[in-house]
Write an enzyme that holds these catalytic residues in place. Structure first.
Site, mmCIF file in Angstrom:
data_model
loop_
_atom_site.group_PDB
_atom_site.id
_atom_site.type_symbol
_atom_site.label_atom_id
_atom_site.label_comp_id
_atom_site.label_asym_id
_atom_site.label_seq_id
_atom_site.Cartn_x
_atom_site.Cartn_y
_atom_site.Cartn_z
ATOM 1 C CG ASP A 157 -23.712 6.667 -5.212
ATOM 2 O OD1 ASP A 157 -23.336 5.949 -6.157
ATOM 3 O OD2 ASP A 157 -24.233 6.198 -4.172
ATOM 4 C CG HIS B 12 -20.008 0.571 -0.839
ATOM 5 N ND1 HIS B 12 -21.080 1.146 -1.485
ATOM 6 C CD2 HIS B 12 -20.540 -0.261 0.098
ATOM 7 C CE1 HIS B 12 -22.205 0.691 -0.968
ATOM 8 N NE2 HIS B 12 -21.900 -0.175 -0.002
ATOM 9 C CG HIS C 38 -21.718 6.540 -0.645
ATOM 10 N ND1 HIS C 38 -21.318 5.593 0.287
ATOM 11 C CD2 HIS C 38 -21.808 5.865 -1.825
ATOM 12 C CE1 HIS C 38 -21.182 4.419 -0.288
ATOM 13 N NE2 HIS C 38 -21.467 4.562 -1.578
ATOM 14 C CG PHE D 215 -30.019 -0.340 -2.321
ATOM 15 C CD1 PHE D 215 -30.475 0.362 -1.221
ATOM 16 C CD2 PHE D 215 -29.887 -1.717 -2.233
ATOM 17 C CE1 PHE D 215 -30.794 -0.298 -0.040
ATOM 18 C CE2 PHE D 215 -30.198 -2.390 -1.060
ATOM 19 C CZ PHE D 215 -30.665 -1.689 0.035
ATOM 20 C CG HIS E 226 -31.442 1.406 -10.614
ATOM 21 N ND1 HIS E 226 -30.646 0.306 -10.794
ATOM 22 C CD2 HIS E 226 -31.004 2.015 -9.468
ATOM 23 C CE1 HIS E 226 -29.762 0.236 -9.805
ATOM 24 N NE2 HIS E 226 -29.961 1.262 -9.002
ATOM 25 C CG HIS F 16 -22.667 3.707 -10.078
ATOM 26 N ND1 HIS F 16 -21.889 2.643 -9.691
ATOM 27 C CD2 HIS F 16 -22.821 4.489 -8.968
ATOM 28 C CE1 HIS F 16 -21.578 2.770 -8.400
ATOM 29 N NE2 HIS F 16 -22.135 3.887 -7.946
ATOM 30 C CG ASN G 177 -26.236 0.696 0.393
ATOM 31 O OD1 ASN G 177 -26.068 1.168 1.507
ATOM 32 N ND2 ASN G 177 -25.723 -0.470 0.033
ATOM 33 C CG ASN H 178 -21.079 -0.854 -9.643
ATOM 34 O OD1 ASN H 178 -20.631 0.065 -10.337
ATOM 35 N ND2 ASN H 178 -22.172 -0.718 -8.920
#
Length: 427
Positions: free
Chosen positions: A305, A179, A232, A323, A309, A62, A278, A94
């Site tokens: 993954d 997912h 995952h 998460f 953040h 991400h 998650n 996302n």
């Protein structure tokens, strides 16, 4: 420009062998012993005591750009990947805006090429806006540069929508990376449901939310023939369902994240947001099932993954925190130290799961192999000296990992992408 990598232990064609690699411009020109005797190089790298591996391949990262660049950018995320030995990564959709139209996908592909220091493949969304409703124009998305489809971060809640998505994707030879999460079974959970959650006074997340949607999707995949990839996996039931599906010839692959192999819910000692991810860290039994699933071939690959953040989003109470955990910079070093040095995995197995298998199963032709004619995408690892994972060394904007401070026996010395240094230790 000719570059000679001399005297390394090279992982080539399934074996670790002492040999030299000659790189000319951006490609591997030759492999052999004592190549310096027969060729003249402009630059020589002494790889004695180093392992030279095909660049690692991560099918699940991400990068937060556009929309959330305070967490990560394509530049910082790809620099972190290179630091971890990765040369090819696959970026999830996302984002804001979501790459769910040909125009937005084309913009992402151009941005990835402009700012990425490693090869970045782009997922397009399964559904418009990552909802569970409207399908995009998959043919146009593929033409614009999407290599696969995913709604990562959200499960597709409608079986009918997922069925139609699979049919459409299969006709275009586009993998669907799912997912898996049934929202009706979440009940506001923030960690695995069980004794540990009760002990900490935190709401639990049922493993059933994951495994029940996998069961649904595997039947849809059987019906449609799509390449269905599960992101995952985290529970023993999920592993068993995939094992059964493979025995029945369903076209399914799956990944496990490093943190689910390395940790269980028992490692969560306090209400600590760094352990909120998650899917969540599951039980010791689930953790063991994931390890067995890798070893027996049920689980095909390891994917980080990588989910950075801000510090504020990972501070305070797990109920309110975001998460996610970072992974690009710690995955190989942690897995090598905890599993290869303890003789649970071999180095060859680890490199297969982190490079060869993802490239092969996602048909990423430029990656996962050291052969003449292939792009010079290589990772040079020092496996002999102990080092400590330190926050000051991270190139990602995200520091949200509980692995900071761990002692490891593996570090990236050099990552070459198309023959050029994308990461070099000490520079």
């Amino acid at each position: 420009m000719r570059l000679l990598i001399k005297g390394g232990t090279v992982y080539q064609a399934g074996n670790l062998v002492k040999e030299d690699i000659l790189i000319e411009d951006d490609k591997i020109k030759a492999l052999g012993v004592d190549l310096a005797q027969v060729v003249t190089a402009d630059q020589t790298i002494d790889a004695t005591d180093l392992v030279v591996a095909p660049g690692l391949v991560d099918v699940h990262v991400h990068y937060r750009e556009p929309g959330f660049t305070y967490k990560e950018t394509i530049k910082t995320g790809s620099m972190a990947a290179a630091h971890g030995g990765y040369t090819t990564v696959c970026a999830m959709p996302n984002l804001n805006p979501v790459p769910d139209t040909p125009e937005k996908v084309a913009q992402m592909v151009a941005l990835n090429q402009k700012d990425g220091v490693v090869h970045i493949l782009q997922y397009a969304a399964i559904t418009t806006g990552l909802t569970s409703e409207e399908l995009g124009d998959y043919g146009a998305l593929k033409k614009a540069g999407a290599f696969a489809l995913s709604n990562d971060g959200k499960g597709v809640q409608s079986a009918g929508v997922m069925y139609l998505a699979m049919k459409k994707a299969q006709s275009l030879n586009l993998p669907i990376a799912a997912h898996v999460e049934d929202n009706s079974l979440l009940f506001g959970g923030v960690m695995n449901a069980g004794k540990k959650a009760e002990e900490l006074g935190l709401p639990g997340m049922l493993g059933l939310s994951e495994s029940s949607q996998i069961a649904r999707d595997l039947l849809l995949a059987k019906e449609t023939g799509v390449h269905y990839h599960i992101c995952h996996v985290s529970t023993k039931e999920s592993v068993e369902l995939v094992r059964l599906a493979k025995a029945h010839g369903i076209n399914v692959t799956c990944e496990v994240s490093p943190h689910h192999l390395l940790l269980s819910e028992d490692d969560i000692l306090t209400n600590d947001p760094y352990y909120k991810m998650n899917p969540p860290l599951r039980s010791k039994g689930d953790q063991q099932a994931l390890i067995v699933g890798l070893l027996d071939g049920t689980i095909d690959m390891i994917a980080t993954d990588h989910a950075p953040h801000s510090v504020a989003e990972k501070t305070g109470d797990m109920r309110d925190a975001a998460f996610g955990i970072t992974g690009s910079e710690t995955a190989f070093s942690m897995l090598y130290t905890k599993f290869v040095l303890t003789k649970i995995f071999t180095l060859e197995q680890l490199l297969n799961w982190m490079s060869i298998n993802p490239a092969k199963l996602f048909n990423i032709k430029q990656a996962g192999e050291i052969m003449p004619g292939k792009p010079a995408d290589l990772a040079l690892f020092d496996l002999n000296h102990e080092t400590v994972i330190s926050e000051k060394d991270y190139l990602s904007k995200g520091i949200n990992t509980p692995f900071t401070g761990e002692k490891v026996h593996a570090q990236t010395v050099l990552t070459l992408v198309s023959g050029k240094a994308a990461y070099q230790k000490g520079r």
